[in-house]
Design a protein around this motif. Structure first.
Motif, mmCIF file in Angstrom:
data_model
loop_
_atom_site.group_PDB
_atom_site.id
_atom_site.type_symbol
_atom_site.label_atom_id
_atom_site.label_comp_id
_atom_site.label_asym_id
_atom_site.label_seq_id
_atom_site.Cartn_x
_atom_site.Cartn_y
_atom_site.Cartn_z
ATOM 1 N N LYS A 152 3.896 25.408 -10.119
ATOM 2 C CA LYS A 152 2.654 25.001 -10.759
ATOM 3 C C LYS A 152 2.058 23.857 -9.939
ATOM 4 C CE LYS A 152 2.630 27.558 -14.559
ATOM 5 N NZ LYS A 152 1.556 28.531 -14.860
ATOM 6 N N THR A 153 0.758 23.838 -9.830
ATOM 7 C CA THR A 153 0.088 22.741 -9.134
ATOM 8 C C THR A 153 -0.014 21.547 -10.071
ATOM 9 O OG1 THR A 153 -1.178 24.247 -7.734
ATOM 10 C CG2 THR A 153 -2.055 22.026 -8.021
ATOM 11 N N VAL A 154 0.520 20.415 -9.632
ATOM 12 C CA VAL A 154 0.606 19.227 -10.474
ATOM 13 C C VAL A 154 -0.109 18.071 -9.777
ATOM 14 C CG1 VAL A 154 2.159 17.609 -11.615
ATOM 15 C CG2 VAL A 154 2.822 20.007 -11.379
ATOM 16 N N ILE A 155 -0.973 17.381 -10.512
ATOM 17 C CA ILE A 155 -1.637 16.196 -9.989
ATOM 18 C C ILE A 155 -0.659 15.029 -10.064
ATOM 19 C CG2 ILE A 155 -3.564 14.592 -10.301
ATOM 20 C CD1 ILE A 155 -5.051 16.913 -11.706
ATOM 21 N N VAL A 156 -0.489 14.326 -8.928
ATOM 22 C CA VAL A 156 0.448 13.210 -8.890
ATOM 23 C C VAL A 156 -0.316 11.883 -8.874
ATOM 24 C CG1 VAL A 156 2.147 14.596 -7.664
ATOM 25 C CG2 VAL A 156 0.585 13.134 -6.362
ATOM 26 N N PRO A 157 0.331 10.820 -9.365
ATOM 27 C CA PRO A 157 -0.322 9.504 -9.351
ATOM 28 C C PRO A 157 -0.132 8.817 -8.010
ATOM 29 C CG PRO A 157 1.779 9.370 -10.490
ATOM 30 C CD PRO A 157 1.630 10.796 -10.065
ATOM 31 N N TYR A 158 -1.159 8.837 -7.175
ATOM 32 C CA TYR A 158 -1.086 8.166 -5.881
ATOM 33 C C TYR A 158 -2.471 7.643 -5.518
ATOM 34 C CZ TYR A 158 -0.333 7.150 -0.965
ATOM 35 O OH TYR A 158 -0.267 6.512 0.250
ATOM 36 N N LYS A 159 -2.715 6.385 -5.814
ATOM 37 C CA LYS A 159 -3.987 5.745 -5.470
ATOM 38 C C LYS A 159 -5.181 6.533 -6.011
ATOM 39 C CE LYS A 159 -2.021 3.764 -1.224
ATOM 40 N NZ LYS A 159 -2.149 3.609 0.243
ATOM 41 N N ASN A 160 -5.008 7.102 -7.202
ATOM 42 C CA ASN A 160 -6.085 7.913 -7.788
ATOM 43 C C ASN A 160 -6.244 7.647 -9.286
ATOM 44 O OD1 ASN A 160 -3.692 9.042 -8.633
ATOM 45 N ND2 ASN A 160 -4.169 11.130 -7.998
ATOM 46 N N GLU A 161 -5.871 6.429 -9.709
ATOM 47 C CA GLU A 161 -5.899 6.126 -11.138
ATOM 48 C C GLU A 161 -7.283 6.318 -11.744
ATOM 49 O OE1 GLU A 161 -4.712 4.200 -8.810
ATOM 50 O OE2 GLU A 161 -2.558 3.956 -9.197
ATOM 51 N N GLU A 162 -8.322 5.924 -10.999
ATOM 52 C CA GLU A 162 -9.676 6.041 -11.531
ATOM 53 C C GLU A 162 -10.063 7.498 -11.751
ATOM 54 O OE1 GLU A 162 -12.449 3.954 -9.122
ATOM 55 O OE2 GLU A 162 -11.569 1.960 -9.502
ATOM 56 N N LEU A 163 -9.694 8.370 -10.828
ATOM 57 C CA LEU A 163 -10.005 9.787 -10.974
ATOM 58 C C LEU A 163 -9.281 10.393 -12.178
ATOM 59 C CD1 LEU A 163 -9.914 11.045 -7.263
ATOM 60 C CD2 LEU A 163 -11.920 10.878 -8.741
ATOM 61 N N ILE A 164 -7.993 10.043 -12.361
ATOM 62 C CA ILE A 164 -7.235 10.569 -13.500
ATOM 63 C C ILE A 164 -7.822 10.060 -14.806
ATOM 64 C CG2 ILE A 164 -4.989 10.519 -14.656
ATOM 65 C CD1 ILE A 164 -3.681 10.568 -11.893
ATOM 66 N N ASP A 165 -8.183 8.786 -14.846
ATOM 67 C CA ASP A 165 -8.831 8.241 -16.054
ATOM 68 C C ASP A 165 -10.134 8.976 -16.341
ATOM 69 O OD1 ASP A 165 -6.786 6.424 -16.341
ATOM 70 O OD2 ASP A 165 -7.889 4.741 -15.458
ATOM 71 N N GLU A 166 -10.838 9.342 -15.277
ATOM 72 C CA GLU A 166 -12.117 10.040 -15.452
ATOM 73 C C GLU A 166 -11.898 11.426 -16.034
ATOM 74 O OE1 GLU A 166 -16.200 10.791 -12.839
ATOM 75 O OE2 GLU A 166 -14.468 9.795 -11.938
ATOM 76 N N VAL A 167 -10.807 12.084 -15.633
ATOM 77 C CA VAL A 167 -10.497 13.404 -16.198
ATOM 78 C C VAL A 167 -10.307 13.301 -17.708
ATOM 79 C CG1 VAL A 167 -8.757 15.229 -16.317
ATOM 80 C CG2 VAL A 167 -9.513 14.372 -14.102
ATOM 81 N N PHE A 168 -9.491 12.346 -18.148
ATOM 82 C CA PHE A 168 -9.241 12.191 -19.586
ATOM 83 C C PHE A 168 -10.532 11.855 -20.334
ATOM 84 C CE2 PHE A 168 -4.756 11.606 -18.297
ATOM 85 C CZ PHE A 168 -4.171 12.502 -19.177
ATOM 86 N N ALA A 169 -11.364 11.031 -19.718
ATOM 87 C CA ALA A 169 -12.622 10.662 -20.382
ATOM 88 C C ALA A 169 -13.528 11.867 -20.533
ATOM 89 C CB ALA A 169 -13.320 9.562 -19.581
#
Length: 849
Positions: A766-783
């Motif tokens: 499965k393709t999994v998004i990892v936390p690596y210098k992308n906190e803002e992008l991940i926060d944007e997904v949840f928002a």
């Protein structure tokens, strides 16, 4: 019967409390399909399929279902298929000769299957629970006949559709049906002509000709299904949106090609005007000029671009593609390569030249491509799936292969986007040997039937047109002498400037010796007494970690200066690219003398092809000989050493290939080729790997003779993927035994089973998004997903595209992954990712791609 046909619904949005009418949806679908089909000579067929595909939605039960008043609406796809077989077909019964009428019956199958399969591929011959085999097409038509005869609105709707066709297309359904038949007969003749160019093995054997014909007929069905999926899903996913996804018009594409082409030519103007260019740069520019000139005279077909390592083939092929697109008004340029590391690097380089607008980088599906249910594929998540509408697609060989063979909605849609495209396949030699025959056949179909132009880029041509070794060779376009068309002058490719490294064996005199970890590390450290940098390429991630740890321990124990770098696909793309960029900077400092500390990189094969990086000495754990040459391209890449670099072949004792039979056979073929050419060889004597390549590929193909058709283990009807997609011989024989008659249709393929079984590489990740210098992008997904169950799909799409570079593949996620189930998005918890080694939690594969 009093029915307001114009008010019957195709789709309904409960939140917006509005719907789309059937008359609007089938017209939009038919018109979109007609635009696609016209360039193939299939316009009438496409209009007819588009008009008929949702005929069953006029069923009163389905109308209740779409409004949420019933749990199910039945098989709405089967009604249009029944109209073909039992209404339109009967119209020609008494008006054409018996032999022509038989051809109409075959033609029907190419209309019926896409209509029946437009919510999912199915197997024409299907194994039932009692072990018998039935013809699923025939079964569905019979079931729909009972449904139609029981509903007056279904028996009447064909006449309503006929009236709509006359109003919208100035022709009747029956006239479309007849025009479509003429189109199909021309298509059939073109397939037979293509088979005539396939070489002696196919032409001299009736079984091979039949198998090739049925494969190409199956590819035709995939094409028509893909065109229907693209038009149907596009209209269904966009009808309620204020801003529809862009579909490029021809004049828009011409402007894009002009702009991008001008950008590339400005770069080459600089090359042409450069003062005192190096000999290497002179040769590179001359080769690119040859390819540019060839672009204007090589309209659709398959061509080879066998440029040496370091010859600038990425830029040269891009320049070729853009000139070709401007000359022949191509719809799309697709650049695909086998290795993520190459894509990551080249995608950046390409976008730096032509710009990022109108370019899609697609190497992993952040949103799962599979669809949960019949109508689910038309909900907002489909908006997020990549359909390859962008003019330029930068992707992997895995994603291209999924587009050619997998059954998900997004893959079928992408298949239709290959029409009139330029497809650059970089590092074509990396194609797994099990895929050779089905890939060759599909590439022949793309070039001869879909108007595609395919360029095979590699420094090590894998002999895909070898008629002696392959039953189904690739059809390369030939010159007047009968040789494959050369896009670049052969004398340039043989220029001495490309001889920048020499190859040596650590395999013992008879090519049988293995090295332990200690022996390997000792040899590397001995070289680094005189050299400043070393690259060690092994075949598994476990082996990388073991060698990496051993070198780090050795440096520490001996108090020697040195810096060791780790590189595998456990690092996400952004992490890898960052690390490779930093390594390039440090290696440049070593070349310039501003750095003294030696640099060692231990990597999987991801760095072995196409990555523009330059080491003094390279070690390659042996699998394929073409892989050895590719690894050599990372040694003295820029030719700045006073003496050639050194590349060492070795076999690593602590690396097991038992679970990688393909790599094991590559190694066996390599060793046999070396023994055949050299007999024996001492360590201090250089090898000419290029002289061994033809022998290597011949032995590889013969060694894998039974595997070239892609074997599939699937219960009592285990067979090859090629058989599933052509004759389906075993199931056809079982059908004859059970029914005491032959299969009633020409098509008998196991389309769904084959699509499910196909994997370019054995990958259940499965393709999994990892936390690596992308906190803002991940926060944007949840928002943007929100808490109300109504994601902002238009805003999510560009965010998810950016997150592709922050993904890894996992197949055992356990508790380490968060899931956004409504979108099929997976997110790795922070403790599962490490700054040095990347993915550390869960399980991942040993894949080299």
């Amino acid at each position: 019967m009093d029915i307001e046909w114009d008010l019957l619904l195709a789709h309904w949005d409960a939140e917006l409390k509005k719907g789309q009418y059937i008359k609007d949806h089938v017209r939009n679908t038919a018109e979109y399909m007609a635009r696609i089909g016209k360039s193939l000579g299939l316009e009438s067929i496409c209009i007819l399929i588009g008009l008929l595909h949702d005929a069953g939605k006029v069923n009163r039960d389905w109308q209740k279902y779409i409004r949420g008043e019933a749990a199910s609406g039945g098989d709405h796809a089967g009604v249009g298929a029944w109209y073909v077989q039992h209404v339109l077909y009967k119209y020609v019964n008494n008006s054409v000769p018996a032999d022509t009428y038989r051809w109409y019956g075959i033609y029907n199958e190419f209309l019926i299957y896409p209509i029946l399969a437009h919510h999912g591929l199915y197997d024409v011959l299907k194994e039932m629970e009692d072990g018998s085999v039935c013809c699923w097409t025939e079964k569905r038509l019979k079931e729909n006949e009972r449904l139609i005869l029981a509903h007056e609105e279904l028996t009447s709707f064909i006449h309503v559709l006929d009236g709509w066709a006359g109003k919208w297309f100035k022709t009747s359904l029956f006239q479309l049906y007849q025009k479509g038949f003429a189109e199909w007969m021309d298509w059939h003749k073109a397939i037979q002509h293509m088979i005539g160019k396939s070489g002696k093995a196919v032409m001299q054997d009736a079984d091979s000709r039949r198998q090739a014909s049925l494969f190409y007929f199956g590819a035709t069905v995939r094409l028509l299904t893909g065109i229907l999926k693209e038009a149907d899903v596009y209209d269904s996913a966009n009808w309620a949106l204020e801003e529809r996804q862009q579909v490029y018009k021809d004049e828009e594409l011409d402007a894009v090609w002009q702009q991008m082409g001008d950008n590339v030519e400005r770069l080459y103007d600089l090359f042409h005007k450069a003062e005192n260019p190096s000999l290497l740069n002179q040769v590179r520019t001359a080769m690119a000029d040859d390819a540019y000139a060839a672009a204007a005279v090589t309209k659709d077909g398959c061509y080879r671009l066998p440029m040496p390592v370091g010859a600038g083939k990425t830029n040269a092929s891009l320049r070729y593609a853009l000139h070709h697109a401007r000359t022949f008004h191509d719809r799309r340029i697709i650049y695909a390569t086998a290795f993520l590391s190459v894509l990551e690097q080249n995608a950046k380089d390409i976008q730096d030249i032509i710009g990022k607008e109108h370019v899609l980088e697609h190497h992993s599906s952040v949103v799962a491509d599979d669809c949960a249910g019949e109508e689910d594929e038309y909900e907002g998540a489909e908006y997020l799936r990549e359909s390859w509408e962008s003019p330029v697609i930068l992707t992997t060989l895995v994603q291209l292969s999924n587009t050619l063979f997998k059954g998900q909605s997004a893959c079928l849609r992408r298949f239709s986007k290959l029409i009139r495209s330029v497809i650059i396949i970089d590092e074509i030699q990396s194609l797994p040997v099990t895929c050779v025959h089905v890939y060759n056949l599909m590439m022949n179909f793309l070039t001869h039937m879909m108007g595609a132009t395919i360029i095979h880029c590699t420094a090590t041509p894998p002999g895909l047109d070898d008629e002696g070794a392959l039953n189904y060779p690739c059809i390369y376009e030939k010159d007047e002498k009968g040789s494959p068309v050369a896009l670049v002058d052969g004398s340039l490719m043989a220029a001495p400037v490309f001889a920048r490294a020499q190859f040596y064996s650590l395999l013992g005199e008879r090519f049988t010796q293995f090295l332990s970890t200690e022996q390997l590390v000792a040899h590397v450290m001995m070289q680094l007494e005189q050299e400043k940098s070393a690259l060690i390429i092994v075949n598994t991630k476990k082996a990388v970690r073991k060698v990496y740890d051993a070198i780090a321990d050795w440096l520490d124990a001996h108090d020697r200066p040195g810096e060791c770098w780790y590189l595998t696909t456990n690092l996400c793309a952004a992490h890898r690219l960052e690390r490779i960029t930093r390594m390039k900077e440090e290696l440049q400092k070593l070349r310039e003398g501003s750095r003294q500390t030696p640099l060692i990189c231990v990597s999987t094969n991801l760095i072995a092809a196409g990555v523009n990086i330059d080491f003094d000495v390279v070690y390659r754990s042996l699998t394929s000989l073409d892989g050895v040459l590719q690894a050599g391209g990372r040694c003295n890449r820029d030719g700045k050493r006073k003496i050639p670099g050194r590349v060492y072949l070795f076999m690593y004792m602590d690396e097991t290939l038992e679970k990688m039979p393909v790599l094991q056979k590559e190694r066996e073929a390599s060793l046999e080729a070396l023994r055949k050419v050299y007999g024996s060889k001492r360590e201090e004597e250089a090898l000419d790997i290029g002289a061994c390549l033809d022998e290597y590929f011949r032995r590889l193909y013969h060694k894998n003779r039974q595997a070239l058709d892609y074997p599939v283990q699937d219960g009592p009807f285990s067979q090859t993927l090629l058989q599933m997609l052509s004759e389906n011989r075993d199931m056809a024989a079982q059908y004859r035994i059970g029914h005491r008659s032959s299969v009633p249709y020409l098509l008998r393929q196991r389309f769904k089973t084959a699509a499910d079984a196909f994997q370019l590489i054995d990958n259940k990740e499965k393709t999994v998004i990892v936390p690596y210098k992308n906190e803002e992008l991940i926060d944007e997904v949840f928002a943007l997903v929100g808490d109300d169950g109504h994601p902002d799909f238009a805003a999510l799409k560009p965010v998810l595209q950016k997150l592709q570079r922050y993904t890894v593949g996992m197949y055992d996620m356990k508790e380490y992954v968060q899931v956004i189930p409504e979108l099929g998005i997976y997110l790795l918890d922070p403790e599962g990712y490490d700054e040095e080694f990347g993915l550390t939690k869960g399980e991942w594969s040993e894949l080299i791609f």
